[in-house]
Design a protein around this motif. Structure first.
Motif, short mmCIF file in Angstrom:
data_model
loop_
_atom_site.label_atom_id
_atom_site.label_comp_id
_atom_site.label_asym_id
_atom_site.label_seq_id
_atom_site.Cartn_x
_atom_site.Cartn_y
_atom_site.Cartn_z
N LEU A 22 44.79 66.55 2.66
CA LEU A 22 43.95 65.59 1.91
C LEU A 22 42.96 66.38 1.05
N PRO A 23 42.77 65.97 -0.19
CA PRO A 23 41.91 66.76 -1.08
C PRO A 23 40.42 66.54 -0.82
N ASN A 24 39.62 67.34 -1.51
CA ASN A 24 38.17 67.39 -1.25
C ASN A 24 37.45 66.04 -1.18
N PRO A 25 37.72 65.09 -2.10
CA PRO A 25 36.93 63.84 -2.06
C PRO A 25 37.04 63.09 -0.73
N PHE A 26 38.13 63.32 0.02
CA PHE A 26 38.26 62.65 1.31
C PHE A 26 37.24 63.17 2.33
N TYR A 27 36.56 64.23 1.97
CA TYR A 27 35.55 64.82 2.85
C TYR A 27 34.15 64.79 2.25
N THR A 28 34.10 64.74 0.91
CA THR A 28 32.81 64.95 0.24
C THR A 28 32.31 63.73 -0.53
N ASP A 29 33.15 62.73 -0.73
CA ASP A 29 32.78 61.62 -1.61
C ASP A 29 32.35 60.41 -0.77
N PRO A 30 31.08 60.01 -0.89
CA PRO A 30 30.62 58.85 -0.11
C PRO A 30 31.41 57.57 -0.42
N GLU A 31 31.96 57.47 -1.63
CA GLU A 31 32.73 56.26 -1.96
C GLU A 31 34.08 56.25 -1.23
N VAL A 32 34.69 57.42 -1.07
CA VAL A 32 35.93 57.47 -0.30
C VAL A 32 35.64 57.14 1.17
N TYR A 33 34.50 57.62 1.64
CA TYR A 33 34.09 57.31 3.02
C TYR A 33 33.95 55.79 3.21
N GLU A 34 33.33 55.13 2.22
CA GLU A 34 33.19 53.67 2.29
C GLU A 34 34.57 53.01 2.28
N LEU A 35 35.46 53.52 1.43
CA LEU A 35 36.80 52.95 1.35
C LEU A 35 37.56 53.14 2.67
N GLU A 36 37.29 54.26 3.32
CA GLU A 36 37.94 54.53 4.61
C GLU A 36 37.61 53.45 5.65
N LYS A 37 36.40 52.92 5.56
CA LYS A 37 36.03 51.89 6.54
C LYS A 37 37.01 50.73 6.48
N ALA A 38 37.39 50.37 5.24
CA ALA A 38 38.31 49.24 5.07
C ALA A 38 39.76 49.64 5.26
N LYS A 39 40.12 50.83 4.79
CA LYS A 39 41.54 51.22 4.77
C LYS A 39 41.99 51.86 6.09
N VAL A 40 41.10 52.61 6.71
CA VAL A 40 41.50 53.39 7.89
C VAL A 40 40.99 52.74 9.18
N PHE A 41 39.71 52.39 9.21
CA PHE A 41 39.13 51.92 10.47
C PHE A 41 39.39 50.44 10.74
N PRO A 368 50.61 69.03 14.29
CA PRO A 368 49.79 67.88 14.67
C PRO A 368 48.69 67.58 13.64
N THR A 369 48.14 68.63 13.02
CA THR A 369 47.11 68.40 12.00
C THR A 369 47.73 67.66 10.81
N HIS A 370 48.92 68.10 10.42
CA HIS A 370 49.60 67.40 9.32
C HIS A 370 49.92 65.96 9.71
N ALA A 371 50.29 65.74 10.97
CA ALA A 371 50.58 64.37 11.41
C ALA A 371 49.37 63.47 11.20
N PHE A 372 48.18 64.01 11.43
CA PHE A 372 46.96 63.22 11.23
C PHE A 372 46.72 62.96 9.73
N HIS A 373 46.88 64.00 8.91
CA HIS A 373 46.73 63.80 7.46
C HIS A 373 47.71 62.74 6.97
N HIS A 374 48.94 62.83 7.46
CA HIS A 374 49.99 61.88 7.08
C HIS A 374 49.55 60.47 7.45
N TRP A 375 49.01 60.32 8.65
CA TRP A 375 48.58 59.01 9.13
C TRP A 375 47.48 58.43 8.24
N VAL A 376 46.50 59.29 7.87
CA VAL A 376 45.41 58.82 7.01
C VAL A 376 45.97 58.42 5.64
#
Ligand code: FES
Length: 382
Positions: A22-41, A368-376
């Protein structure tokens, strides 16, 4: 915010040998973090707390789950329920700290009272002084909003969207693999078996680091001295991935004293210990004589709290006779998890490098790390 690039998601979901992380914004961008709440969690089963914190019927514990106020309640039948922690009258927060309720959830603002199953029971003076009913206030429509929840291995998990498959279906491979443990009671070790670590990293890096044993020789030299890299194996299953060791040889007292083992475990567990990351945020540790859960609590795009809870197989292990051994076990694990902090914080700082493209996986060591990236990535692509 730019839309998520589907080509990039495809690269993450490619076979491990050719995939990018997963590229940098998935770790550094507050907007991606907000989107994660809806898409991932929201669509997943997410760990929010522990049954041991609600020891008796009538106990309630508030939880701030990614900004959503929830409250876990053990009802009169002993069942744990999760509600939105908000009064249906004017939206006051109902429970502000872990508490033993006096029969009902009473709103501190105008005293509307809710049963432990969420039903609205009383509405004092709602029709004027001395009038506790009003024709327009239909109690049967004003119960607390319940959130879909379940409990497994003492973990309280919620599915905010209400759309996930039933936990038993979603997690059937996990439940099957650890059924020998799940059928037995767990005994939490008490205050000396509970600690938390605050880490300056994105929550996913804490999960990723737990997925692999590749870093063991360099980050955990003490652990590596008796559970070597070559003693570890990987596992990949729908919804979880991680690693195990075939060299678990516990001994926690000065003369190698041990905790009581879980009864009737199969031979595999004589030497094996396993460490699955259950996506998105539950990291587990299975051993023949103790079990732990790490709840990964994201508190920002670059801040995470790790809550560690350690359990034993036998209530005798909770006594004073075993206090020193419990403390030693907790200190051992705390030492190992503290050793990981510089790498998860270092990877977070590394994500500020614009040239970093998500990174490369070793097919042999990072599966296993890739499996998690794939899942996200799958969650974002859905
Ligand atoms: Fe709860 Fe008024 S806000 S009773």
């Amino acid at each position: 915010m730019k839309p998520i690039d589907r080509t990039m998601l495809g690269q993450v979901m490619a076979p491990v040998a050719t995939a990018r992380g997963l590229p940098n914004p998935f770790y550094t961008d507050p907007e991606v973090y907000e989107l994660e709440k809806a898409k991932v969690f929201a669509p997943s089963w997410v760990l929010i707390g522990f049954g041991k914190d609600l020891a008796e019927p009538g106990m309630a514990k508030p939880v701030d789950h990614l900004g959503v106020p929830l409250v876990m309640v053990r009802d009169r039948d002993g069942q744990i329920r999760v509600f939105q922690n908000v009064c249906r009258h004017r939206g006051m927060i109902l429970v502000s700290e872990t508490t033993r309720l006096k029969g009902v959830l009473r709103c501190p603002y105008h005293s509307w009272c809710y049963e432990l199953d969420g039903k609205l029971r009383s509405t004092p003076h709602v029709g004027g002084p001395g009038q506790n009913i009003d024709a327009s206030i239909r109690r049967e429509e004003l119960g607390l909003v319940e959130v879909r929840s379940t409990v497994w291995m003492d973990m309280v998990l919620v599915n905010l969207s209400g759309t996930a498959p039933a936990f038993e279906d979603h997690a059937h491979r996990l439940i099957e693999r650890y059924s020998e443990f799940a059928r037995m009671p767990l005994y939490h070790g008490g205050p000396d078996s509970s600690f938390k670590l605050e880490v300056k990293t994105n929550w996913k890096l804490a999960v990723e680091n737990y997925c692999e044993s590749y870093h063991l020789p360099w980050v955990h030299p003490g652990l590596n001295s008796y559970s070597r890299l070559e003693d570890h194996y990987h596992m990949y299953e729908p919804g979880f991935a991680g690693q195990g060791s075939s060299a678990y040889t516990p001994g926690f007292g000065p003369n190698g004293e041990r905790f009581a083992k879980f009864a009737s475990l199969s031979d595999k567990w004589d030497k094996c210990a396993e460490y699955p990351s259950v996506f998105p945020n539950a990291l587990l540790g299975f051993h023949n004589d103790h079990y732990f859960t790490i709840m990964i609590e994201p508190v920002g795009h670059d801040r995470t709290i790790e809550h560690v809870e350690i359990y034993y197989a036998d209530p005798q292990m909770l006594g004073e006779d075993y206090a020193a051994m419990r403390q030693r076990n907790a200190q051992l694990w705390k030492g190992i998890f503290v050793e990981d902090i510089f790498v998860v914080e270092g990877m977070q700082r590394g994500r500020a490098a614009p040239g970093f493209d998500g990174g490369k996986f070793s097919p042999a060591m990072d599966g296993p790390t890739h499996a998690f990236h794939h899942w996200v990535a799958e969650r974002f692509a859905a």
